[in-house]
Design an enzyme around this catalytic site. Structure first.
Site, PDB file in Angstrom:
ATOM      1  CB  THR A 123      -1.124  -0.184   1.165  1.00  0.00           C
ATOM      2  OG1 THR A 123      -1.601   1.425   1.557  1.00  0.00           O
ATOM      3  CG2 THR A 123      -0.152  -0.442   2.493  1.00  0.00           C
ATOM      4  CG  ASP A 124      -1.710   5.396  -1.234  1.00  0.00           C
ATOM      5  OD1 ASP A 124      -2.332   4.298  -0.085  1.00  0.00           O
ATOM      6  OD2 ASP A 124      -1.471   6.227  -1.535  1.00  0.00           O
ATOM      7  CD  GLU A 125      -3.226   3.387   4.260  1.00  0.00           C
ATOM      8  OE1 GLU A 125      -2.907   3.780   5.690  1.00  0.00           O
ATOM      9  OE2 GLU A 125      -4.421   3.271   3.435  1.00  0.00           O
ATOM     10  CE1 TYR A 151      -3.540  -2.146   5.883  1.00  0.00           C
ATOM     11  CE2 TYR A 151      -2.885  -0.161   5.359  1.00  0.00           C
ATOM     12  CZ  TYR A 151      -3.161  -0.910   4.876  1.00  0.00           C
ATOM     13  OH  TYR A 151      -3.388  -1.476   3.360  1.00  0.00           O
ATOM     14  CE  LYS A 155      -0.077  -4.703   2.803  1.00  0.00           C
ATOM     15  NZ  LYS A 155      -0.146  -5.649   2.561  1.00  0.00           N
TER      16      LYS A 155
END
Ligand code: NAD
Ligand code: TYD
Length: 337
Positions: A123-125, A151, A155
């Site tokens: 994810t870009d997060e 989260y 990741k």
């Protein structure tokens, strides 16, 4: 090709299974999914006869090795994860177990049994966030990892493990880091489906803070197409960012949904902000465009209409979800907000 899709009963994994069946009918699809609250076999109902479904946990080493023994996957695409930031703030532990340890178990299985490609859906997060007043800044693959929530930290940890298995053991891996997805089969705890479901039920739409946070939205099928390109043509050991330059403030998304449904703006309710709320995500997709020729095909105006229509035409899919355990979740998250 035997393709193992973990987390294939979830939102993006489910869409990917449908996409692969339509676009690569000669491949064999094996889905491994724990069927957590976010997994839903109804998402796979129409393709069940064309796939093999196994209920199992990616963090369960014995179960995972058995899947590799039985089905000898050539390619593994790992969508399985705990995926909701708000839940990770309430209860981080399961995020570490599934997202980090689960990934490690899959990587070990790939080493032991051999595969041609392991693809990690990230994810870009993992890049943290960007300021609201610097629209010139974007996440590239060189942007340092700088996470905010349990989260995103889980990741990012998984991504580092994937890269370690490439460097240390030469495992043929790729990683994709996509922006926020939307589309059919999206669990109604996330912004877009939650707002559609609440609006249809004339319930308040809970906007965090002032609604100014920005996300970069991509129609889920465009994400699936990007993963298909990466697993077939992407270079081993590489990270690919995926996003379609479609930044929107949350409040604008909510207003768009209300106007598409013909519902009043008075349903909008500003509530206490999320802890550590990331301000802005924005992907620079130059690498995947230049190397693999990927471009998004569905504009937001089209994609959001398709999505809203899908929720209108598939009420039983989401009404069953929000009538069960979800009610306790909703009360806990939004009751005193
Ligand atoms: P989701 O929560 O809708 O689905 C997750 C699926 O994984 C569910 O079917 C669930 O049952 C399954 N699962 C959870 N724990 C498991 C375990 N231990 N073993 C096996 N299966 C398990 O998530 P999603 O939105 O479809 O996201 C899929 C992946 O894409 C995730 O890795 C997420 O981090 C990533 N991602 C999501 C977005 C987004 O906007 N939704 C954007 C970028 C990346
Ligand atoms: P979400 O869909 O949870 O995705 P993510 O946090 O992974 O980007 O949330 C998208 C944005 O919408 C985020 O800025 C938080 C905000 N949001 C609300 O304002 N209200 C809500 O009820 C939810 C679930 C999210």
């Amino acid at each position: 090709m035997n393709i193992l899709v973990t987390g294939g009963a979830g939102f993006i994994g489910g869409n990917f299974v449908h996409y692969m069946i339509n676009n690569h009918p000669s491949d064999t699809i094996i889905v491994l999914d724990k069927l957590t609250y976010a997994g839903n076999l109804e998402t796979l109902e129409s393709v069940m006869s064309q796939i093999t479904f196994i209920k199992g946990d990616i963090a369960d080493r014995k179960a995972v090795y058995q899947v590799f023994e039985d089905y000898s996957p050539d390619i593994v695409v790992n969508f399985a994860a705990e995926s909701h930031v708000d839940r990770s703030i309430e209860n981080p532990e399961v995020f570490l177990t599934t997202n980090i340890l689960g990934t490690q178990v899959l990587l070990d299985a790939c080493r032991i049994y051999g595969i041609t490609r392991y693809h990690q859906v990230s994810t870009d997060e993992v890049y943290g966030d960007l300021p609201l007043d610097r629209p010139d800044l974007f996440f590239t693959e060189q942007t340092p990892i700088h996470t905010s929530s349990p989260y995103s930290a889980s990741k990012a940890s998984a991504d580092l493990l994937v890269q370690a298995y490439y460097r240390t053991y030469g495992l043929p891996v790729t990683i994709s880091r996509c922006s926020n997805n939307y589309g059919p089969y999206h669990f109604p705890e996330k912004l877009i489906p939650l707002m559609i479901a609440n609006a249809l039920n004339d319930k308040p739409l809970p906007v965090y803070g002032e609604g100014k946070n920005i996300r970069d939205w991509l129609y889920v099928e465009d994400h699936c197409k990007a993963i298909d390109l990466i697993i077939h043509k992407g270079n081993v050991g590489e990270v690919y960012n995926i996003g379609g330059h479609n930044e929107r403030a949350n409040i604008d998304i909510v207003k768009t949904i209300l106007s598409l449904l013909g519902k009043p703006q008075s349903l909008i309710t500003y509530v206490t902000d999320r802890k550590g709320h990331d301000l802005r995500y924005a992907i620079d997709p130059t690498k995947i465009h230049n190397e693999l020729g990927w471009l998004p095909e569905t504009t937001f105006d089209v994609g959001i209409r398709i999505t809203v229509d899908w929720y209108l035409n598939n009420r039983s899919w989401w009404e069953r979800i929000i009538s069960g355990e979800y009610q306790d979740y909703y009360e806990k998250m939004y009751g005193n907000r």
